[in-house]
Design an enzyme around this catalytic site. Structure first.
Site, PDB file in Angstrom:
ATOM      1  N   CYS A  95      83.695  62.968  34.603  1.00 25.50           N
ATOM      2  CA  CYS A  95      83.279  61.630  34.018  1.00 25.50           C
ATOM      3  C   CYS A  95      83.802  61.954  32.500  1.00 25.50           C
ATOM      4  O   CYS A  95      85.136  61.779  32.180  1.00 25.50           O
ATOM      5  CB  CYS A  95      81.923  61.346  34.129  1.00 25.50           C
ATOM      6  SG  CYS A  95      82.001  59.446  33.899  1.00 25.50           S
ATOM      7  N   HIS A 193      79.450  61.626  40.040  1.00 24.77           N
ATOM      8  CA  HIS A 193      78.088  62.476  39.909  1.00 24.77           C
ATOM      9  C   HIS A 193      77.216  62.646  41.158  1.00 24.77           C
ATOM     10  O   HIS A 193      77.666  62.030  42.070  1.00 24.77           O
ATOM     11  CB  HIS A 193      77.319  61.557  38.827  1.00 24.77           C
ATOM     12  CG  HIS A 193      77.877  61.084  37.608  1.00 24.77           C
ATOM     13  ND1 HIS A 193      77.924  62.205  36.577  1.00 24.77           N
ATOM     14  CD2 HIS A 193      78.409  59.996  36.996  1.00 24.77           C
ATOM     15  CE1 HIS A 193      78.705  61.569  35.266  1.00 24.77           C
ATOM     16  NE2 HIS A 193      78.913  60.460  35.837  1.00 24.77           N
TER      17      HIS A 193
HETATM   18  N1  GLN Z   1      81.698  57.421  28.425  1.00 26.24           N
HETATM   19  C1  GLN Z   1      82.680  57.287  29.421  1.00 26.24           C
HETATM   20  C2  GLN Z   1      82.864  56.026  30.030  1.00 26.24           C
HETATM   21  O1  GLN Z   1      81.913  55.187  30.103  1.00 26.24           O
HETATM   22  C3  GLN Z   1      81.980  58.551  30.277  1.00 26.24           C
HETATM   23  C4  GLN Z   1      80.701  57.955  30.812  1.00 26.24           C
HETATM   24  C5  GLN Z   1      80.168  59.120  31.868  1.00 26.24           C
HETATM   25  O2  GLN Z   1      80.199  60.234  31.633  1.00 26.24           O
HETATM   26  N2  GLN Z   1      79.245  58.634  32.863  1.00 26.24           N
HETATM   27  O3  GLN Z   1      83.987  55.962  30.631  1.00 26.24           O
END
Ligand code: GLN
Length: 239
Positions: A95, A193
């Site tokens: 992510c 995740h």
């Molecule tokens: N901040 C990033 C986004 O919103 C990554 C979010 C995350 O790692 N879940 O795309």
């Protein structure tokens, strides 16, 4: 990695990017390696510390927008991750960590922020947050069963010619173009995740195989299989 030596795992920036339980990926790799008789050593690298270059598998997780920007700046300045990947180390980036691997990603106001350029991808901000379960068919070349996990991100990611999609989405958003994640060499990026490797032990074994160069004996996957089946049954439309 020589057959008698220790497998070195490097968990990058737990103080910045560890919001969604992605540290579980480290635990899964440790356990799956040890059960196969492979000794493991794990280093947790905080953002004030240099990234060691001698690791076999590097892991980086998801996080909020601001820590993500800070992590990208520090990794760029540090350069250790680039040298490790150039040496042939494997990596799983999740992510925020995945977006950081590209040329650019969207900051909290959508402003473009420089990534570290380890994957040929570019991310920006989409119109809506992608939240929920994700199911995706893995690239058959990887020999990894259907991927499952959950996603929570604003980012949309465009893949360049230097990477291949990790999978094609069945449920969920992933990169935003029908694909989910990507890989190049031994570097894997994903929006999954769950943590990703607890949901997808096949992906964990792919990283272990890349890092050790060895064929792994089968592992007892009873609990992993139960979790996967439960999630797939809950998410996939009934036939
Ligand atoms: N901040 C990033 C986004 O919103 C990554 C979010 C995350 O790692 N879940 O795309």
């Amino acid at each position: 990695m020589p057959s008698d030596s220790v497998l070195r795992l490097v968990w990058i920036y737990p103080d910045l990017l560890s919001t969604y339980g992605d540290q579980g990926n480290v635990l899964v790799l440790e356990q799956r390696a040890r059960r196969r008789g492979i000794p493991v050593e794990t280093v947790h690298v905080r953002s004030a510390d240099p990234v060691p270059e001698s690791g076999d598998i590097y892991l980086i997780g998801g996080g909020e927008d601001r820590p993500q920007i800070l992590a990208a700046e520090r990794l760029r300045r540090d350069g250790g991750l680039h040298r490790a990947v150039a040496r042939g180390a494997a990596m799983l980036a999740v992510c925020a960590g995945y977006q950081i691997m590209g040329s650019t990603f969207g900051g909290e106001e959508g402003q473009p922020v420089d990534g570290i350029g380890l994957l040929d991808i570019a991310s920006g901000r989409g119109g809506a947050r992608a939240v929920g379960e994700l199911v995706a068919e893995t690239d058959p070349a990887l020999g990894v069963p259907t991927l499952t996990g959950f996603e929570n991100h604003m980012g949309v990611t465009r893949l360049g010619p230097g990477v291949r999609p990790l999978s094609r989405t069945v449920v969920g958003t992933g990169n935003g173009d029908g694909t989910e994640g990507c890989y190049a060499g031994k570097v894997v990026g994903t929006y999954l995740h769950g943590p990703a490797l607890a949901r997808n032990p096949g992906l964990a074994d792919l990283l272990l195989t890349w890092a050790t160069g060895a064929q792994l004996p089968p592992a007892d996957d009873t609990w992993f299989t139960r979790l996967r089946e439960e999630r797939l049954a809950a998410v996939l439309p009934r036939q």
